[in-house]
Design a protein around this motif. Structure first.
Motif, short mmCIF file in Angstrom:
data_model
loop_
_atom_site.label_atom_id
_atom_site.label_comp_id
_atom_site.label_asym_id
_atom_site.label_seq_id
_atom_site.Cartn_x
_atom_site.Cartn_y
_atom_site.Cartn_z
N ALA A 176 40.18 37.96 30.91
CA ALA A 176 38.75 38.01 31.26
C ALA A 176 38.55 37.62 32.72
O ALA A 176 37.81 38.26 33.46
N LEU A 177 39.26 36.55 33.15
CA LEU A 177 39.13 36.11 34.54
C LEU A 177 39.59 37.21 35.50
O LEU A 177 38.89 37.55 36.45
N TYR A 178 40.78 37.76 35.23
CA TYR A 178 41.31 38.77 36.15
C TYR A 178 40.41 40.01 36.16
O TYR A 178 40.06 40.54 37.22
N HIS A 179 40.02 40.44 34.95
CA HIS A 179 39.21 41.66 34.88
C HIS A 179 37.88 41.47 35.61
O HIS A 179 37.42 42.35 36.33
N GLY A 180 37.30 40.29 35.46
CA GLY A 180 36.02 40.00 36.12
C GLY A 180 36.18 39.91 37.63
O GLY A 180 35.42 40.52 38.40
N LEU A 181 37.19 39.14 38.06
CA LEU A 181 37.38 38.95 39.51
C LEU A 181 37.78 40.25 40.19
O LEU A 181 37.28 40.58 41.27
N ASN A 182 38.66 41.01 39.55
CA ASN A 182 39.03 42.31 40.12
C ASN A 182 37.82 43.24 40.12
O ASN A 182 37.67 44.08 41.00
N GLY A 183 36.94 43.04 39.14
CA GLY A 183 35.70 43.81 39.11
C GLY A 183 34.87 43.57 40.35
O GLY A 183 34.28 44.50 40.92
N VAL A 184 34.85 42.31 40.79
CA VAL A 184 34.12 41.99 42.03
C VAL A 184 34.76 42.72 43.20
O VAL A 184 34.07 43.30 44.05
N ARG A 185 36.11 42.73 43.22
CA ARG A 185 36.83 43.43 44.29
C ARG A 185 36.49 44.92 44.29
O ARG A 185 36.20 45.51 45.34
N VAL A 186 36.50 45.51 43.11
CA VAL A 186 36.21 46.94 43.01
C VAL A 186 34.76 47.21 43.43
O VAL A 186 34.46 48.18 44.13
N LEU A 187 33.87 46.30 43.03
CA LEU A 187 32.45 46.46 43.37
C LEU A 187 32.27 46.43 44.89
O LEU A 187 31.61 47.30 45.48
N LEU A 188 32.87 45.43 45.53
CA LEU A 188 32.74 45.31 46.99
C LEU A 188 33.30 46.53 47.69
O LEU A 188 32.65 47.14 48.54
N THR A 189 34.53 46.93 47.30
CA THR A 189 35.13 48.07 47.99
C THR A 189 34.33 49.35 47.73
O THR A 189 34.30 50.23 48.56
N SER A 190 33.64 49.41 46.59
CA SER A 190 32.84 50.61 46.30
C SER A 190 31.64 50.74 47.24
O SER A 190 31.02 51.80 47.29
N PHE A 191 31.30 49.66 47.92
CA PHE A 191 30.29 49.78 48.97
C PHE A 191 30.97 49.83 50.34
O PHE A 191 30.36 49.53 51.35
N ASN A 192 32.24 50.18 50.34
CA ASN A 192 33.06 50.20 51.56
C ASN A 192 33.04 48.86 52.27
O ASN A 192 32.99 48.79 53.49
N ILE A 193 33.07 47.80 51.49
CA ILE A 193 33.19 46.46 52.08
C ILE A 193 34.61 45.97 51.84
O ILE A 193 35.07 45.92 50.69
N GLY A 194 35.31 45.68 52.89
CA GLY A 194 36.63 45.06 52.77
C GLY A 194 37.73 45.97 52.24
O GLY A 194 38.72 45.48 51.71
N VAL A 195 37.57 47.29 52.38
CA VAL A 195 38.64 48.18 51.88
C VAL A 195 39.98 47.90 52.58
O VAL A 195 41.01 47.83 51.93
N PRO A 196 39.98 47.70 53.91
CA PRO A 196 41.28 47.40 54.54
C PRO A 196 41.87 46.08 54.05
O PRO A 196 43.07 45.85 54.19
N GLN A 197 41.04 45.21 53.45
CA GLN A 197 41.53 43.92 52.95
C GLN A 197 41.72 43.94 51.43
O GLN A 197 41.84 42.89 50.81
N GLN A 198 41.76 45.15 50.83
CA GLN A 198 41.80 45.20 49.36
C GLN A 198 43.02 44.50 48.78
O GLN A 198 42.95 43.94 47.69
N LYS A 199 44.14 44.53 49.50
CA LYS A 199 45.34 43.85 48.99
C LYS A 199 45.12 42.35 48.94
O LYS A 199 45.42 41.70 47.93
N GLN A 200 44.60 41.79 50.05
CA GLN A 200 44.33 40.35 50.08
C GLN A 200 43.33 39.98 48.99
O GLN A 200 43.45 38.93 48.36
N MET A 201 42.34 40.85 48.77
CA MET A 201 41.36 40.57 47.73
C MET A 201 42.01 40.57 46.35
O MET A 201 41.66 39.77 45.48
N PHE A 202 42.98 41.46 46.15
CA PHE A 202 43.70 41.49 44.87
C PHE A 202 44.50 40.20 44.70
O PHE A 202 44.45 39.57 43.63
#
Lengths: 129, 240, 387
Positions: free
Chosen positions: A81-107
């Motif tokens: 649940a934690l991973y799915h939720g937190l990764n969801g935040v990452r996917v949400l942010l990148t879906s607004f083109n926020i932090g795509v170059p940092q997607q690895k660090q966000m993961f």
């Protein structure tokens, strides 16, 4: 062959780790966590169903639920649940083109926070009870 | 010279696929494609593979090398295998296999045509240039009303589609290269907006970013799909 | 009467352009190619759409062909061409001394040439060697090799031509008099063998023409002359940069998408299917390329490749042989009917090569159909795969 739409034999490709990169691993973990949570949902409904069978049955179940093996299972649910939720935040942010170059660090951050969160729960669950 | 083993995916007609190994003597500075061509020239004339430019401008020679999508003409042998080691070459995933290492890129080309991907475009239409490259708009033509024309970064090699886990189960998904081609053009054309904002458009992507990891041509399709999502969302919010 | 059937062997620039020309003149066309499209010399060109400047002094026949075809290709296939022009730059006194000869040569061939100041040249191409002494602008361009061939191939396909890719000609079908009536092929993709009959066979196999003519007991004098090209990972120029002097090794730098390509060399070989890379030539390209564009030294090598030019004539130093093309009717050459060979030439002149070849085919079959390819825009290269 070109994949056929929804051909179940290609579903394995979702989890095929061969040649995958960081983003691919994030995707694989996300899918595994999601499947785990769906499985847990049904398990949860099954357990709730025991309420209908009267207090003895339920109490008996609660007793077995305190075994370490069961707690380990619950920890897996928490981790998923934690991973799915937190990764969801990452996917949400990148879906607004926020932090795509940092997607690895966000993961890595999502993964680290999930592990830390799970550890906190582990300590509490194994010591408080 | 190194002695290495090529483990090559073979498939003819309707026969089931198998792997065949070839011992080859190569210069480690050579590229994986050179080794494949050498096998064809001196070992097995029946080996089929796609290739043309041998320097990453045509996109014909995409294959999987040790399981990872590579443009084989710019993948040095020494970077994927050691002296005495084995190197596996397979055709791209998610496309029909024609023979051996050859896939049919028709589905990709149909989608690129559908999204009106520019075959050439103005130099200034290339955002996100790589490191050490002067911003294109700063380089003048001889007169102000002239504009440099260049071929786009995307070489339509199909490598992004091969690496995409969503394309593996959904052949109708437009996929990274075509969506990136929409992003480069913007969403002014209603038909492009409709394609991007559809079930098989930007919303089908599951953010694995494999496309950007394997793209040999600096297109960064993953980031472009994400930017397209942002643009589509903005359009929808404005309409609401 | 049914349409005359012509087999074209080879799907490089020449073969695909011939298929297009034949299809437009309403022939029944079959293209047989042992590999994929443009997998021999054609794919491996440096992609210079010649203005003719490089040949304007020593080889004016080629130069005139180049400028005429340059103008036509810009019109009929704009989607594969970067039409940004080219610079000839002088870096030494010897280069400078060549300038007037060069300008006279260009004017004699009808190539528009325009001198600009070194300052202007550096403004247009900031990565140019700052020691530039003189600069001339000519209408060079660059093109995508595969997509140029695909555009011709797609246009031919649209007009009914059929393609047998990965299909190698293993023998000629000959009648009792030794005349060619078709080909025996090996489909390498399906591992099958079959025969194709035709009214005429056109051998457009470039550096490999000898292998085909041999099967028909005919011959063609060509000299396979490879040259090296090195691609670097930065687009350091936006137009073709040539050294203002007689053609020599490593005297041209070209843009290709996000790359810069330096070419080339010229030497002789025997075996044409696999030409190993000579690393000393790679070093030479870096050295000579950096004289024109010093920033190449900071770029990374991205690809190295060899292309085998099919130069016409017997062995000799590669640079002294004309770059023009020639079509051979083997009835005249070897008393073999039914076979025409075309070779030599350059990518830039492939349409003209096709026109000349198909004219010969028409003449041999007693037909009088004019060529229309110079004014017929090509269809999108994508249609070769998508149709």
């Amino acid at each position: 062959m070109e994949p056929q739409k929804n051909d179940p034999k290609n579903l394995w490709d979702w989890f095929n780790p061969k040649g995958r990169n960081v983003g691919g691993w994030a995707f694989i973990l996300n899918r595994i966590a999601a499947l785990g949570l769906v499985f847990y949902l049904y398990l949860h409904l099954f357990v709730l169903g025991k309420l209908a069978q009267g207090p003895q049955v339920f109490d008996q179940f609660i007793a077995t639920a305190k075994s370490p093996l069961y707690i380990l299972g619950e920890l897996l649910v928490i981790a998923a649940a934690l991973y799915h939720g937190l990764n969801g935040v990452r996917v949400l942010l990148t879906s607004f083109n926020i932090g795509v170059p940092q997607q690895k660090q966000m993961f890595y951050t999502a993964l680290l926070l999930s592990v830390l969160g799970t550890l906190v729960f582990a300590v509490r669950m194994f010591t408080v009870h | 010279m190194w002695k290495i083993t090529y483990r090559v995916h073979r498939q003819k007609g309707n026969e089931p696929p198998h792997y065949e190994t070839f011992q080859v003597e190569v210069d480690p500075e050579e590229y994986v494609l050179d080794g494949v061509e050498k096998i064809w020239a001196s070992e097995d004339r029946s080996l089929t593979f796609r290739h043309a430019c041998h320097h990453s401008t045509c996109g014909a020679c995409g294959m999987r090398v040790n399981g990872v999508e590579k443009l084989t003409c710019i993948t040095k042998i020494k970077d994927v295998v050691q002296d005495g080691g084995t190197l596996t070459v397979e055709p791209l995933r998610n496309f029909p296999v024609v023979s051996d290492l050859v896939v049919d890129l028709g589905p990709l080309y149909r989608k690129m045509a559908a999204v009106q991907a520019p075959a050439v475009h103005a130099l200034s239409m290339t955002p996100w240039e790589g490191q050490n490259i002067a911003p294109p708009a700063d380089i003048p033509m001889r007169s102000a009303d002239e504009e440099y024309i260049r071929l786009p970064d995307c070489i339509e090699c199909g490598i992004c589609i091969s690496a995409c886990p969503v394309a593996a189960t959904d052949p109708e998904y437009f996929g990274p290269a075509p969506l990136a081609a929409i992003q480069i053009q913007g969403l002014d054309k209603p038909e492009l907006l409709a394609l991007a904002d559809s079930q098989e458009g930007v919303w089908r992507c599951h953010s694995a970013f494999e496309c950007s990891a394997v793209c040999p041509s600096n297109v960064d399709p993953g980031r472009r799909i994400m930017d397209l999502r942002r643009q589509v969302s903005a359009k929808r919010l404005k309409l609401a | 009467m049914s349409k005359p059937h012509v087999i074209v062997i080879g799907a490089g620039f020449t073969g695909t352009a011939i298929a297009h020309d034949l299809a437009l003149r309403d022939f029944d066309v079959t293209v047989v190619e042992r590999g994929p499209i443009a997998s021999g010399t054609s794919g491996r060109t440096h992609g210079l759409l010649h203005s003719g400047g490089r040949y304007a002094v020593k080889d004016q026949e080629s130069a005139i062909e180049c400028i005429e075809e340059n103008i036509i290709l810009r019109k009929i296939v704009p989607e594969v061409i970067e039409p940004n022009g080219g610079l000839f730059v002088a870096l030494t006194e010897s280069d400078l001394a060549y300038k007037e000869t060069f300008i006279q040569g260009c004017e004699a061939c009808g190539i528009p040439v325009d001198e600009i100041t070194p300052q202007e040249a550096l403004r247009l191409e900031p990565n140019l060697n700052p020691k530039v002494l003189a600069a001339l602008i000519v209408p060079d361009g660059t093109f995508d090799p595969l997509r140029l061939a695909l555009s011709f191939a797609a246009s031919a396909k649209k007009n009914g031509a059929t393609y047998h890719l990965f299909t190698e000609v293993v023998d000629m079908l000959l009648d009792g008099q030794g005349n060619v009536t078709g080909v025996k092929v090996w489909d390498r993709a399906n591992n099958t063998r079959y025969e194709i009959h035709s009214d005429m066979v056109v051998n457009a196999t470039g550096a490999w023409v000898g292998q085909i003519t041999q099967m028909a007991h005919a011959h063609v004098p060509i000299t396979p002359t490879p040259g090296i090209m090195v691609a670097y990972d930065q687009r350091l120029v936006n137009r073709a940069i040539n050294r203002l002097n007689r053609p020599s090794d490593g005297d041209i730098v070209l843009p290709q998408r996000r790359l810069a390509v330096v070419g080339t060399t010229s030497f002789s070989i025997e075996e044409v299917d696999y030409v190993p890379i000579d690393r000393s030539q790679v070093d030479l390209m870096l050295e000579r390329g950096a004289e024109l564009i010093p920033a190449i030294r900071q770029a990374k090598e991205r690809g190295v490749y060899m292309a085998v030019r099919p130069l016409i004539g017997a062995s000799g130093p590669g640079r002294s042989i004309s770059r023009t093309f020639k079509a051979y009717d083997h009835k005249e050459l070897d008393n073999v009917e039914g076979l025409v060979t075309i070779t030599g030439g350059k990518a830039t002149t492939c349409r003209a090569m096709a026109e000349k070849t198909v004219d010969i085919v028409c003449q041999k079959l007693g037909l009088n159909i004019p060529c229309t390819t110079a004014a017929a825009p090509l269809t999108s290269y994508r249609e070769f795969y998508s149709r």
